[in-house]
Design a protein around this motif. Structure first.
Motif, mmCIF file in Angstrom:
data_model
loop_
_atom_site.group_PDB
_atom_site.id
_atom_site.type_symbol
_atom_site.label_atom_id
_atom_site.label_comp_id
_atom_site.label_asym_id
_atom_site.label_seq_id
_atom_site.Cartn_x
_atom_site.Cartn_y
_atom_site.Cartn_z
ATOM 1 N N CYS A 56 -20.576 97.553 79.635
ATOM 2 C CA CYS A 56 -20.116 97.755 78.499
ATOM 3 C C CYS A 56 -19.511 96.312 78.390
ATOM 4 C CB CYS A 56 -18.763 98.459 78.408
ATOM 5 S SG CYS A 56 -19.156 100.478 78.393
ATOM 6 N N ILE A 57 -19.509 95.860 76.947
ATOM 7 C CA ILE A 57 -18.896 94.453 76.469
ATOM 8 C C ILE A 57 -17.905 94.752 75.552
ATOM 9 C CG2 ILE A 57 -19.167 92.329 75.249
ATOM 10 C CD1 ILE A 57 -22.190 92.360 76.440
ATOM 11 N N LEU A 58 -16.639 94.353 75.872
ATOM 12 C CA LEU A 58 -15.605 94.501 75.108
ATOM 13 C C LEU A 58 -15.180 93.068 74.496
ATOM 14 C CD1 LEU A 58 -15.147 96.581 77.406
ATOM 15 C CD2 LEU A 58 -12.681 97.030 76.567
ATOM 16 N N SER A 59 -14.965 92.853 73.190
ATOM 17 C CA SER A 59 -14.584 91.913 72.512
ATOM 18 C C SER A 59 -13.549 91.995 71.343
ATOM 19 C CB SER A 59 -15.659 91.156 72.110
ATOM 20 O OG SER A 59 -16.444 91.814 71.122
ATOM 21 N N ASN A 60 -12.803 90.645 71.303
ATOM 22 C CA ASN A 60 -11.754 90.766 70.005
ATOM 23 C C ASN A 60 -11.639 89.284 69.697
ATOM 24 O OD1 ASN A 60 -9.854 89.918 71.938
ATOM 25 N ND2 ASN A 60 -8.582 91.510 72.144
ATOM 26 N N ASP A 61 -10.761 88.802 69.043
ATOM 27 C CA ASP A 61 -10.626 87.572 68.450
ATOM 28 C C ASP A 61 -10.089 86.551 69.579
ATOM 29 O OD1 ASP A 61 -11.371 88.406 65.955
ATOM 30 O OD2 ASP A 61 -9.342 88.459 64.982
ATOM 31 N N ALA A 62 -9.581 87.181 70.744
ATOM 32 C CA ALA A 62 -8.971 86.437 71.893
ATOM 33 C C ALA A 62 -10.063 86.153 72.774
ATOM 34 C CB ALA A 62 -7.815 87.072 72.487
ATOM 35 N N GLY A 63 -11.068 86.983 73.113
ATOM 36 C CA GLY A 63 -12.090 86.771 74.088
ATOM 37 C C GLY A 63 -12.992 88.144 74.202
ATOM 38 N N ARG A 64 -13.844 87.978 75.450
ATOM 39 C CA ARG A 64 -15.116 88.715 75.349
ATOM 40 C C ARG A 64 -14.995 89.109 77.181
ATOM 41 N NH1 ARG A 64 -20.407 88.151 72.498
ATOM 42 N NH2 ARG A 64 -21.581 89.833 73.560
ATOM 43 N N TRP A 65 -15.268 90.679 77.334
ATOM 44 C CA TRP A 65 -15.107 91.130 78.692
ATOM 45 C C TRP A 65 -16.201 91.943 78.921
ATOM 46 C CZ3 TRP A 65 -11.360 90.671 75.077
ATOM 47 C CH2 TRP A 65 -10.302 89.954 75.314
ATOM 48 N N TYR A 66 -16.627 91.946 80.253
ATOM 49 C CA TYR A 66 -17.775 92.877 80.843
ATOM 50 C C TYR A 66 -16.970 93.843 81.649
ATOM 51 C CZ TYR A 66 -22.055 94.417 82.387
ATOM 52 O OH TYR A 66 -23.019 95.080 83.048
ATOM 53 N N VAL A 67 -17.668 95.218 81.732
ATOM 54 C CA VAL A 67 -17.409 96.026 82.702
ATOM 55 C C VAL A 67 -18.362 96.954 82.917
ATOM 56 C CG1 VAL A 67 -15.911 97.402 80.925
ATOM 57 C CG2 VAL A 67 -15.413 97.903 83.573
ATOM 58 N N ILE A 68 -18.285 97.689 84.121
ATOM 59 C CA ILE A 68 -19.232 98.592 84.378
ATOM 60 C C ILE A 68 -18.535 99.971 84.347
ATOM 61 C CG2 ILE A 68 -20.891 99.758 85.984
ATOM 62 C CD1 ILE A 68 -22.023 97.421 85.242
ATOM 63 N N PRO A 76 -17.749 104.222 84.572
ATOM 64 C CA PRO A 76 -16.438 104.181 84.621
ATOM 65 C C PRO A 76 -15.698 102.875 85.244
ATOM 66 C CG PRO A 76 -17.010 105.755 85.977
ATOM 67 C CD PRO A 76 -17.966 105.355 85.397
ATOM 68 N N GLY A 77 -14.900 102.342 84.714
ATOM 69 C CA GLY A 77 -14.133 101.108 85.340
ATOM 70 C C GLY A 77 -12.958 100.638 84.352
ATOM 71 N N ARG A 78 -12.188 99.562 85.273
ATOM 72 C CA ARG A 78 -11.067 99.123 84.760
ATOM 73 C C ARG A 78 -11.463 97.576 84.271
ATOM 74 N NH1 ARG A 78 -6.375 101.641 85.279
ATOM 75 N NH2 ARG A 78 -6.304 103.603 86.619
ATOM 76 N N VAL A 79 -10.832 97.053 83.015
ATOM 77 C CA VAL A 79 -11.181 95.598 82.573
ATOM 78 C C VAL A 79 -9.709 95.206 82.089
ATOM 79 C CG1 VAL A 79 -11.988 96.351 80.454
ATOM 80 C CG2 VAL A 79 -12.625 94.187 81.402
ATOM 81 N N THR A 80 -9.361 93.903 82.526
ATOM 82 C CA THR A 80 -8.119 93.355 81.764
ATOM 83 C C THR A 80 -8.491 92.531 80.498
ATOM 84 O OG1 THR A 80 -7.337 93.392 83.940
ATOM 85 C CG2 THR A 80 -6.142 91.870 82.168
ATOM 86 N N VAL A 81 -8.116 92.801 79.331
ATOM 87 C CA VAL A 81 -8.245 91.989 78.098
ATOM 88 C C VAL A 81 -7.060 91.527 77.759
ATOM 89 C CG1 VAL A 81 -10.085 93.772 77.538
ATOM 90 C CG2 VAL A 81 -7.687 93.981 76.761
ATOM 91 N N THR A 82 -7.264 90.349 76.906
ATOM 92 C CA THR A 82 -6.179 89.693 76.011
ATOM 93 C C THR A 82 -5.577 90.540 74.907
ATOM 94 O OG1 THR A 82 -7.055 87.570 76.906
ATOM 95 C CG2 THR A 82 -5.278 87.594 75.271
ATOM 96 N N ARG A 83 -4.355 90.663 74.742
ATOM 97 C CA ARG A 83 -3.939 91.525 73.480
ATOM 98 C C ARG A 83 -4.034 90.740 72.364
ATOM 99 N NH1 ARG A 83 0.206 95.406 75.090
ATOM 100 N NH2 ARG A 83 0.545 95.185 77.466
ATOM 101 N N ASN A 84 -4.277 91.517 71.141
ATOM 102 C CA ASN A 84 -4.571 90.985 70.019
ATOM 103 C C ASN A 84 -4.360 91.584 68.747
ATOM 104 O OD1 ASN A 84 -6.741 89.934 67.625
ATOM 105 N ND2 ASN A 84 -6.272 88.090 69.013
ATOM 106 N N LYS A 85 -4.014 91.105 67.746
ATOM 107 C CA LYS A 85 -3.778 92.356 66.343
ATOM 108 C C LYS A 85 -5.087 92.400 65.968
ATOM 109 C CE LYS A 85 -3.195 88.341 63.327
ATOM 110 N NZ LYS A 85 -2.371 87.682 62.311
#
Length: 149
Positions: free
Chosen positions: A46-58, A60-69
């Motif tokens: 899975c790829i998660l993205s918002n205006d603050a960045g982009r993150w990858y996780v397999i 089930p798993g945990r990922v740390t993202v940057t908060r954004n509005k």
């Protein structure tokens, strides 16, 4: 400490205490789970993205993202099995809202709204996967069970 400066220091600490940018981390840990046909499946990229960045996780798993509005986009895929694309809206952190409004006369609230630190996403994201469709080339390569005369 001089008695003259004590009220100034206490008021400065009170003003900073209600601001989420000072008390909360700009990062948020999320748990990502993927479900296909009412069952959790693993090994999904899975790829998660918002205006603050982009993150990858397999998942089930945990990922740390940057908060954004802004919204958080989630795109997941397990080769040949399932795919998904979802969007999760950011939620205003109401626990810090009252502190921001009272202690900073609303200034902290505007700072947090602008920076995104006053927002967050659900702690657990459950992504509903869709079965992957066979490609057109693979469909044409399947044997046909009819006879030709």
């Amino acid at each position: 400490m001089l008695p003259l400066f004590r009220p100034f220091v206490l008021s400065a600490l009170a003003l900073l205490g209600g601001c989420a940018t000072m008390s909360d981390s700009p990062m948020q840990q999320l748990e990502v789970r993927t479900v296909l046909d009412y069952r959790e499946i693993g090994g999904v990229g899975c790829i998660l993205s918002n205006d603050a960045g982009r993150w990858y996780v397999i998942a089930p798993g945990r990922v740390t993202v940057t908060r954004n509005k802004g919204p958080l986009s989630i795109s997941c895929k397990k080769q040949g099995v399932a795919i998904a694309a979802e969007t999760v809206q950011a939620q205003l952190n109401t626990s810090n809202l009252v502190g921001n409004l009272v202690t900073t006369a609303g200034i902290g609230h505007y700072v947090d709204r602008y920076s995104g630190a006053g927002y967050g996403y659900p702690a657990t994201l459950t992504v509903l996967m869709q079965p992957a469709e066979k490609s057109v080339a693979a469909v044409g390569a399947e044997p046909v069970a009819s006879r030709m005369f």
